[in-house]
Design a protein around this motif. Sequence first.
Motif, PDB file in Angstrom:
ATOM      1  N   GLN A   1       0.824  -1.312  -0.008  1.00  0.00           N
ATOM      2  CA  GLN A   1      -0.138  -0.092   0.062  1.00  0.00           C
ATOM      3  C   GLN A   1       0.802   1.313   0.073  1.00  0.00           C
ATOM      4  O   GLN A   1       0.569   2.227  -0.788  1.00  0.00           O
ATOM      5  N   ILE A   2       1.730   1.281   0.810  1.00  0.00           N
ATOM      6  CA  ILE A   2       2.837   2.393   0.887  1.00  0.00           C
ATOM      7  C   ILE A   2       3.621   2.562  -0.542  1.00  0.00           C
ATOM      8  O   ILE A   2       3.448   3.723  -1.100  1.00  0.00           O
ATOM      9  N   LEU A   3       3.852   1.535  -1.288  1.00  0.00           N
ATOM     10  CA  LEU A   3       4.573   1.512  -2.502  1.00  0.00           C
ATOM     11  C   LEU A   3       3.387   2.140  -3.529  1.00  0.00           C
ATOM     12  O   LEU A   3       3.809   2.876  -4.416  1.00  0.00           O
ATOM     13  N   SER A   4       2.132   1.598  -3.559  1.00  0.00           N
ATOM     14  CA  SER A   4       1.107   2.182  -4.391  1.00  0.00           C
ATOM     15  C   SER A   4       1.211   3.561  -4.297  1.00  0.00           C
ATOM     16  O   SER A   4       0.957   4.255  -5.164  1.00  0.00           O
ATOM     17  N   VAL A   5       1.061   4.170  -3.155  1.00  0.00           N
ATOM     18  CA  VAL A   5       0.961   5.661  -2.889  1.00  0.00           C
ATOM     19  C   VAL A   5       2.032   6.203  -3.085  1.00  0.00           C
ATOM     20  O   VAL A   5       2.171   7.362  -4.113  1.00  0.00           O
ATOM     21  N   LEU A   6       3.364   5.541  -3.050  1.00  0.00           N
ATOM     22  CA  LEU A   6       4.529   6.420  -3.509  1.00  0.00           C
ATOM     23  C   LEU A   6       4.972   6.545  -5.176  1.00  0.00           C
ATOM     24  O   LEU A   6       5.348   7.185  -5.746  1.00  0.00           O
ATOM     25  N   THR A   7       4.183   5.438  -5.802  1.00  0.00           N
ATOM     26  CA  THR A   7       4.192   5.295  -7.094  1.00  0.00           C
ATOM     27  C   THR A   7       2.925   5.842  -8.147  1.00  0.00           C
ATOM     28  O   THR A   7       3.018   5.478  -9.187  1.00  0.00           O
ATOM     29  N   ARG A   8       2.130   6.163  -7.181  1.00  0.00           N
ATOM     30  CA  ARG A   8       0.821   6.477  -7.985  1.00  0.00           C
ATOM     31  C   ARG A   8       0.831   7.672  -8.983  1.00  0.00           C
ATOM     32  O   ARG A   8       0.369   7.592 -10.203  1.00  0.00           O
ATOM     33  N   ASN A   9       1.869   8.431  -8.813  1.00  0.00           N
ATOM     34  CA  ASN A   9       2.095   9.590  -9.828  1.00  0.00           C
ATOM     35  C   ASN A   9       3.119   9.375 -10.640  1.00  0.00           C
ATOM     36  O   ASN A   9       3.616  10.265 -11.547  1.00  0.00           O
ATOM     37  N   LEU A  10       3.929   8.112 -10.706  1.00  0.00           N
ATOM     38  CA  LEU A  10       4.838   7.719 -11.603  1.00  0.00           C
ATOM     39  C   LEU A  10       4.339   7.022 -12.553  1.00  0.00           C
ATOM     40  O   LEU A  10       3.190   6.383 -12.476  1.00  0.00           O
TER      41      LEU A  10
ATOM     42  N   VAL B   1       4.675   3.961 -14.821  1.00  0.00           N
ATOM     43  CA  VAL B   1       5.344   2.689 -14.728  1.00  0.00           C
ATOM     44  C   VAL B   1       4.902   1.735 -15.775  1.00  0.00           C
ATOM     45  O   VAL B   1       3.773   2.014 -16.270  1.00  0.00           O
ATOM     46  N   GLU B   2       5.816   0.812 -16.242  1.00  0.00           N
ATOM     47  CA  GLU B   2       5.428  -0.178 -17.205  1.00  0.00           C
ATOM     48  C   GLU B   2       4.432  -1.215 -16.555  1.00  0.00           C
ATOM     49  O   GLU B   2       4.333  -1.370 -15.459  1.00  0.00           O
ATOM     50  N   ASP B   3       3.583  -1.790 -17.494  1.00  0.00           N
ATOM     51  CA  ASP B   3       2.737  -2.810 -17.162  1.00  0.00           C
ATOM     52  C   ASP B   3       3.186  -3.903 -16.347  1.00  0.00           C
ATOM     53  O   ASP B   3       2.504  -4.459 -15.449  1.00  0.00           O
ATOM     54  N   ALA B   4       4.485  -4.389 -16.441  1.00  0.00           N
ATOM     55  CA  ALA B   4       4.937  -5.181 -15.810  1.00  0.00           C
ATOM     56  C   ALA B   4       5.377  -4.977 -14.432  1.00  0.00           C
ATOM     57  O   ALA B   4       5.893  -5.866 -13.650  1.00  0.00           O
ATOM     58  N   PHE B   5       5.053  -3.780 -13.997  1.00  0.00           N
ATOM     59  CA  PHE B   5       5.574  -3.333 -12.825  1.00  0.00           C
ATOM     60  C   PHE B   5       4.811  -4.288 -11.718  1.00  0.00           C
ATOM     61  O   PHE B   5       3.678  -4.050 -11.508  1.00  0.00           O
TER      62      PHE B   5
ATOM     63  N   LEU C   1      17.683   5.876 -11.130  1.00  0.00           N
ATOM     64  CA  LEU C   1      18.174   4.932 -11.989  1.00  0.00           C
ATOM     65  C   LEU C   1      17.592   4.844 -13.303  1.00  0.00           C
ATOM     66  O   LEU C   1      17.954   4.653 -14.343  1.00  0.00           O
ATOM     67  N   ALA C   2      16.072   4.956 -13.310  1.00  0.00           N
ATOM     68  CA  ALA C   2      15.529   5.109 -14.568  1.00  0.00           C
ATOM     69  C   ALA C   2      15.805   6.381 -15.454  1.00  0.00           C
ATOM     70  O   ALA C   2      15.803   6.208 -16.757  1.00  0.00           O
ATOM     71  N   MET C   3      16.033   7.575 -14.792  1.00  0.00           N
ATOM     72  CA  MET C   3      16.448   8.744 -15.731  1.00  0.00           C
ATOM     73  C   MET C   3      17.679   8.438 -16.350  1.00  0.00           C
ATOM     74  O   MET C   3      18.062   8.651 -17.453  1.00  0.00           O
ATOM     75  N   LYS C   4      18.820   7.529 -15.632  1.00  0.00           N
ATOM     76  CA  LYS C   4      20.085   7.562 -15.943  1.00  0.00           C
ATOM     77  C   LYS C   4      19.938   6.387 -17.171  1.00  0.00           C
ATOM     78  O   LYS C   4      20.614   6.832 -18.129  1.00  0.00           O
ATOM     79  N   ARG C   5      19.155   5.510 -17.116  1.00  0.00           N
ATOM     80  CA  ARG C   5      18.841   4.297 -18.080  1.00  0.00           C
ATOM     81  C   ARG C   5      18.238   5.112 -19.259  1.00  0.00           C
ATOM     82  O   ARG C   5      18.932   4.958 -20.353  1.00  0.00           O
ATOM     83  N   ILE C   6      17.188   6.027 -19.241  1.00  0.00           N
ATOM     84  CA  ILE C   6      16.820   6.774 -20.206  1.00  0.00           C
ATOM     85  C   ILE C   6      17.737   7.403 -20.990  1.00  0.00           C
ATOM     86  O   ILE C   6      17.672   7.551 -22.339  1.00  0.00           O
ATOM     87  N   ILE C   7      18.471   8.500 -20.248  1.00  0.00           N
ATOM     88  CA  ILE C   7      19.435   9.299 -20.747  1.00  0.00           C
ATOM     89  C   ILE C   7      20.583   8.425 -21.329  1.00  0.00           C
ATOM     90  O   ILE C   7      20.892   8.890 -22.569  1.00  0.00           O
ATOM     91  N   ASP C   8      21.048   7.433 -20.722  1.00  0.00           N
ATOM     92  CA  ASP C   8      22.079   6.707 -21.437  1.00  0.00           C
ATOM     93  C   ASP C   8      21.576   6.105 -22.855  1.00  0.00           C
ATOM     94  O   ASP C   8      22.432   6.133 -24.014  1.00  0.00           O
TER      95      ASP C   8
ATOM     96  N   ASN D   1       7.129   7.813 -24.337  1.00  0.00           N
ATOM     97  CA  ASN D   1       7.419   6.383 -23.967  1.00  0.00           C
ATOM     98  C   ASN D   1       8.322   6.217 -22.394  1.00  0.00           C
ATOM     99  O   ASN D   1       8.880   5.166 -22.245  1.00  0.00           O
ATOM    100  N   LEU D   2       8.365   7.377 -22.021  1.00  0.00           N
ATOM    101  CA  LEU D   2       9.244   7.460 -20.681  1.00  0.00           C
ATOM    102  C   LEU D   2       8.598   6.590 -19.592  1.00  0.00           C
ATOM    103  O   LEU D   2       7.404   7.089 -19.303  1.00  0.00           O
ATOM    104  N   SER D   3       9.231   5.594 -18.912  1.00  0.00           N
ATOM    105  CA  SER D   3       8.486   4.935 -17.884  1.00  0.00           C
ATOM    106  C   SER D   3       9.670   4.252 -17.151  1.00  0.00           C
ATOM    107  O   SER D   3      10.540   4.011 -17.472  1.00  0.00           O
TER     108      SER D   3
END
Length: 179
Positions: free
Chosen positions: A89-98, A100-104, A131-138, A169-171
């Motif tokens: 539940q805490i993670l759901s709240v923390l990631t609700r505005n992010l 995320v891909e379907d496989a999350f 880490l996601a930003m670094k991956r996307i930028i790389d 496509n950023l996720s």
Amino acid sequence: MEQHIVTQLLTCMDESHRVVKPNDAEESALPSDKRNSEAKSEGSNRGPSYVLVIGATNRPDAIDPTLRRPGRFDREIALGIPDENARAQILSVLTRNLRVEDAFDVMKIASSTPGFVGADLATLTNKEGNLAMKRIIDVRKLELLGELADGEDAEEWWRKPWSPEEMANLSINMADFEV
């Protein structure tokens, strides 16, 4: 020094229980017409004031025993370490505005983080976003450097604007959390 701080806190808490009334000496010094007009304006609208004191600690054993006596703090609420469902539940709240891909899989993350509290999960989510930003930028950097024509400066890749398709496509994906 700690004892002085505790003593000052206890003094302030003990004094907060007193009802504060205007000083009779100050009131009698006012002219009678001013005293009457102030009494009418303040009159029945003024009730007793209250002070709510809330304390929090991650080390209840280190609290000075005088703070735990009756009349100081009326309630003690112990918040333990969240279980797997609470972490989900805490993670759901923390990631609700992010985005995320379907496989999350929030439950997979919750099950692999025993002993984590909300602050730990917030730090994990923040780190995962970095880490996601670094991956996307790389990935983008490699693509843009591959597209450069002869004579173009390789250090200028970051100045190229993001297209709406790239932005869409950023996720964040599960691999970001697993790292």
